[in-house]
Design an enzyme around this catalytic site. Structure first.
Site, PDB file in Angstrom:
ATOM      1  CB  CYS A 143      -0.914  -0.044   1.233  1.00  0.00           C
ATOM      2  SG  CYS A 143      -1.934   1.419   1.433  1.00  0.00           S
ATOM      3  CB  CYS A 201      -0.393   2.653   3.972  1.00  0.00           C
ATOM      4  SG  CYS A 201      -1.960   2.072   3.327  1.00  0.00           S
ATOM      5  CG  ASP A 202       3.180   1.245   4.393  1.00  0.00           C
ATOM      6  OD1 ASP A 202       2.977   1.734   5.520  1.00  0.00           O
ATOM      7  OD2 ASP A 202       2.643   0.196   4.002  1.00  0.00           O
TER       8      ASP A 202
HETATM    9  C1  FAD Z   1       0.718  -4.666   5.455  1.00  0.00           C
HETATM   10  C2  FAD Z   1      -0.464  -3.740   5.303  1.00  0.00           C
HETATM   11  C3  FAD Z   1      -0.352  -2.436   5.733  1.00  0.00           C
HETATM   12  C4  FAD Z   1      -1.435  -1.563   5.605  1.00  0.00           C
HETATM   13  N1  FAD Z   1      -1.278  -0.293   6.055  1.00  0.00           N
HETATM   14  C5  FAD Z   1      -2.330   0.553   5.975  1.00  0.00           C
HETATM   15  C6  FAD Z   1      -2.201   1.890   6.464  1.00  0.00           C
HETATM   16  O1  FAD Z   1      -1.150   2.300   6.952  1.00  0.00           O
HETATM   17  N2  FAD Z   1      -3.283   2.690   6.344  1.00  0.00           N
HETATM   18  C7  FAD Z   1      -4.480   2.279   5.787  1.00  0.00           C
HETATM   19  O2  FAD Z   1      -5.417   3.053   5.727  1.00  0.00           O
HETATM   20  N3  FAD Z   1      -4.615   1.018   5.321  1.00  0.00           N
HETATM   21  C8  FAD Z   1      -3.582   0.159   5.397  1.00  0.00           C
HETATM   22  N4  FAD Z   1      -3.708  -1.109   4.895  1.00  0.00           N
HETATM   23  C9  FAD Z   1      -4.985  -1.522   4.314  1.00  0.00           C
HETATM   24  C10 FAD Z   1      -5.993  -1.849   5.452  1.00  0.00           C
HETATM   25  O3  FAD Z   1      -5.377  -2.703   6.387  1.00  0.00           O
HETATM   26  C11 FAD Z   1      -7.240  -2.497   4.889  1.00  0.00           C
HETATM   27  O4  FAD Z   1      -7.830  -1.682   3.911  1.00  0.00           O
HETATM   28  C12 FAD Z   1      -8.278  -2.730   5.995  1.00  0.00           C
HETATM   29  O5  FAD Z   1      -7.670  -3.314   7.114  1.00  0.00           O
HETATM   30  C13 FAD Z   1      -9.414  -3.604   5.481  1.00  0.00           C
HETATM   31  O6  FAD Z   1     -10.217  -3.949   6.584  1.00  0.00           O
HETATM   32  P1  FAD Z   1     -11.419  -5.010   6.458  1.00  0.00           P
HETATM   33  O7  FAD Z   1     -12.016  -5.083   7.810  1.00  0.00           O
HETATM   34  O8  FAD Z   1     -12.265  -4.674   5.307  1.00  0.00           O
HETATM   35  O9  FAD Z   1     -10.746  -6.398   6.075  1.00  0.00           O
HETATM   36  P2  FAD Z   1      -9.544  -7.248   6.687  1.00  0.00           P
HETATM   37  O10 FAD Z   1      -8.608  -6.417   7.455  1.00  0.00           O
HETATM   38  O11 FAD Z   1      -9.017  -8.045   5.547  1.00  0.00           O
HETATM   39  O12 FAD Z   1     -10.273  -8.216   7.742  1.00  0.00           O
HETATM   40  C14 FAD Z   1     -11.038  -9.302   7.308  1.00  0.00           C
HETATM   41  C15 FAD Z   1     -11.501 -10.072   8.522  1.00  0.00           C
HETATM   42  O13 FAD Z   1     -12.425 -11.073   8.084  1.00  0.00           O
HETATM   43  C16 FAD Z   1     -12.148 -12.266   8.748  1.00  0.00           C
HETATM   44  N5  FAD Z   1     -12.707 -13.392   7.975  1.00  0.00           N
HETATM   45  C17 FAD Z   1     -12.415 -13.764   6.702  1.00  0.00           C
HETATM   46  N6  FAD Z   1     -13.140 -14.848   6.380  1.00  0.00           N
HETATM   47  C18 FAD Z   1     -13.910 -15.145   7.465  1.00  0.00           C
HETATM   48  C19 FAD Z   1     -14.854 -16.167   7.767  1.00  0.00           C
HETATM   49  N7  FAD Z   1     -15.160 -17.134   6.877  1.00  0.00           N
HETATM   50  N8  FAD Z   1     -15.445 -16.186   8.990  1.00  0.00           N
HETATM   51  C20 FAD Z   1     -15.155 -15.238   9.904  1.00  0.00           C
HETATM   52  N9  FAD Z   1     -14.271 -14.242   9.664  1.00  0.00           N
HETATM   53  C21 FAD Z   1     -13.644 -14.218   8.477  1.00  0.00           C
HETATM   54  C22 FAD Z   1     -10.620 -12.275   8.886  1.00  0.00           C
HETATM   55  O14 FAD Z   1     -10.199 -13.193   9.886  1.00  0.00           O
HETATM   56  C23 FAD Z   1     -10.400 -10.813   9.269  1.00  0.00           C
HETATM   57  O15 FAD Z   1     -10.593 -10.657  10.651  1.00  0.00           O
HETATM   58  C24 FAD Z   1      -2.639  -2.008   5.018  1.00  0.00           C
HETATM   59  C25 FAD Z   1      -2.755  -3.338   4.572  1.00  0.00           C
HETATM   60  C26 FAD Z   1      -1.688  -4.210   4.725  1.00  0.00           C
HETATM   61  C27 FAD Z   1      -1.811  -5.629   4.242  1.00  0.00           C
END
Ligand code: FAD
Length: 361
Positions: A167, A170-171
């Site tokens: 990202c 982000c970084d």
């Molecule tokens: C290394 C990294 C660094 C990042 N840094 C930043 C940053 O600095 N700033 C920023 O704004 N964004 C950043 N991002 C992006 C940001 O993390 C994501 O956009 C955000 O976290 C997405 O959140 P989400 O809740 O949609 O999904 P996710 O974070 O992907 O969470 C999905 C959840 O669903 C659960 N899940 C999946 N399948 C199932 C199932 N069958 N049953 C129950 N639970 C399930 C998983 O266990 C998880 O808890 C970064 C991403 C990464 C990978």
């Protein structure tokens, strides 16, 4: 009596177009179930429970989601720079404070059912988990996120989030004035290279094929930056460093020759996969496999099922956006439940009839 209240309020009518048989009333009911323990799911849990809807969140295997891999998150409005895990701790604490339950469970199946509850029929969701638990949910928010495609090379895991990134929004700032590389040859890789060019000393695009997948005009556009270099036929075979990343080993796809490229960070632009297989047969998906939202809401094509965060977002993929989506999804779900007659009074009746999911389990 209770379900009569629900039925009088029209609860059954809405979800009945797809029903998979009549079920028994023995399973416990979760008025609002959230699938996913990342930023989107936790934000939804806070709003659901604040609205006095009994809310349960199943975290899946990765409690906290993608953001826990971020060593430093500095772009969430109003929050000081801090590790992603600290943000998740606060979100969980906030959701719990308002009464949500957070349970480490993986949802394996969601089946729309007509459930026979206290002698009355209602169209709801039967939810099955990996541990064998079966519950009913009246409304569901899918916040299952996405996972980044990885290179699967030595060193990637070690430097994930600390040299290896996905990202640049982000970084990129952490690598101001340094040399960095982007892997990938599509539009996203080009976009990443341009974002990085605003901070880096030099940006090298590494493409394993002889040409870019991105629009051919972009190459001349990239040349204008003066600091973006494109290397073709290159495959990353190893990420190297001691504590900090120092560079990568490349293999020339034509000759097999290996070389060392000193860089401070590697940004992967090789795609990401939304985690949507759980609901792919229930809701409409976009061509990229993300959940399709309707009418500028977090509603999916299936009534009573909502979506939030990266599972429904192929474009922004930011924690702040996921949080906003989660809030909107909870507001939509609460509205839906109220529209179906799920008032606080009905919740109380469900609880006193012993039908609510035991939040301590
Ligand atoms: C290394 C990294 C660094 C990042 N840094 C930043 C940053 O600095 N700033 C920023 O704004 N964004 C950043 N991002 C992006 C940001 O993390 C994501 O956009 C955000 O976290 C997405 O959140 P989400 O809740 O949609 O999904 P996710 O974070 O992907 O969470 C999905 C959840 O669903 C659960 N899940 C999946 N399948 C199932 C199932 N069958 N049953 C129950 N639970 C399930 C998983 O266990 C998880 O808890 C970064 C991403 C990464 C990978």
């Amino acid at each position: 009596m209770l379900m009569r209240v629900l039925l009088l309020a029209g609860f059954c009518g809405l979800v009945c177009q797809k029903s998979y048989g009549v079920h028994d009333a023995q399973k416990k009911v979760i008025p609002l179930l959230i699938v996913g323990g990342g930023v989107a799911g936790l934000s939804a849990a806070e709003y659901g429970s604040r609205a006095h809807i009994p809310t349960v969140l199943f975290t899946g295997e990765k409690r906290g989601g993608q953001i826990i891999d971020a060593l430093e998150v500095e772009n969430i409005p109003g929050l000081p720079s801090q590790p992603g895990i600290a943000i998740i701790d606060r979100l969980e604490e906030q959701a719990l404070t308002f009464g949500a339950a957070i349970v480490e469970e993986v949802v394996t199946e969601i089946v729309p059912v007509t459930a026979d509850i206290l002698g009355e029929k209602a169209s709801i969701f039967l939810v099955k988990t990996a541990s064998g638990r079966e519950v009913y949910a009246l409304a569901i928010i899918i916040a299952t996120g996405a996972s980044q495609r990885r290179l699967e090379v030595p060193g990637e895991e070690e430097f994930w989030g600390n040299g290896v990134h996905t990202c640049p929004r982000c970084d990129a700032l952490f690598y101001k004035g340094q040399d960095v590389a982007v892997v990938g040859g599509g539009d996203t890789a080009v976009e990443y290279a341009e974002m990085l060019a605003a901070y880096a000393n030099k940006v090298i695009m590494l493409i394993h094929s002889p040409a870019m997948r991105a629009n051919p005009h972009v190459e001349s556009r990239l040349r204008k930056y003066g600091i973006i270099e494109v290397m073709y036929h290159q495959q990353v075979v190893k990420i190297m460093g001691t504590r900090r990343m120092q560079g990568i080993e490349l293999e020339d796809m034509r000759t097999g020759e290996r070389s060392f490229l000193p860089i401070a960070a590697l940004f992967l632009a090789i795609g990401h996969e939304p985690t949507t297989s759980l609901v792919s047969s229930l809701v409409d998906l976009t061509p990229t496999g993300h959940i399709l939202l309707t009418k500028r809401t977090q509603e999916t094509s299936y009534p009573g099922m909502f979506a939030a965060g990266d599972a429904a977002d192929s474009r922004y993929r930011q924690a702040g956006v996921a949080a906003g989506d989660g809030i909107k999804a909870a507001l939509d779900a609460v509205q839906y439940l109220h529209d179906q007659g799920m008032t606080e009074h009905v919740m109380r009746n469900l609880r006193s009839a012993g039908m609510l999911f035991n939040f301590d389990t």
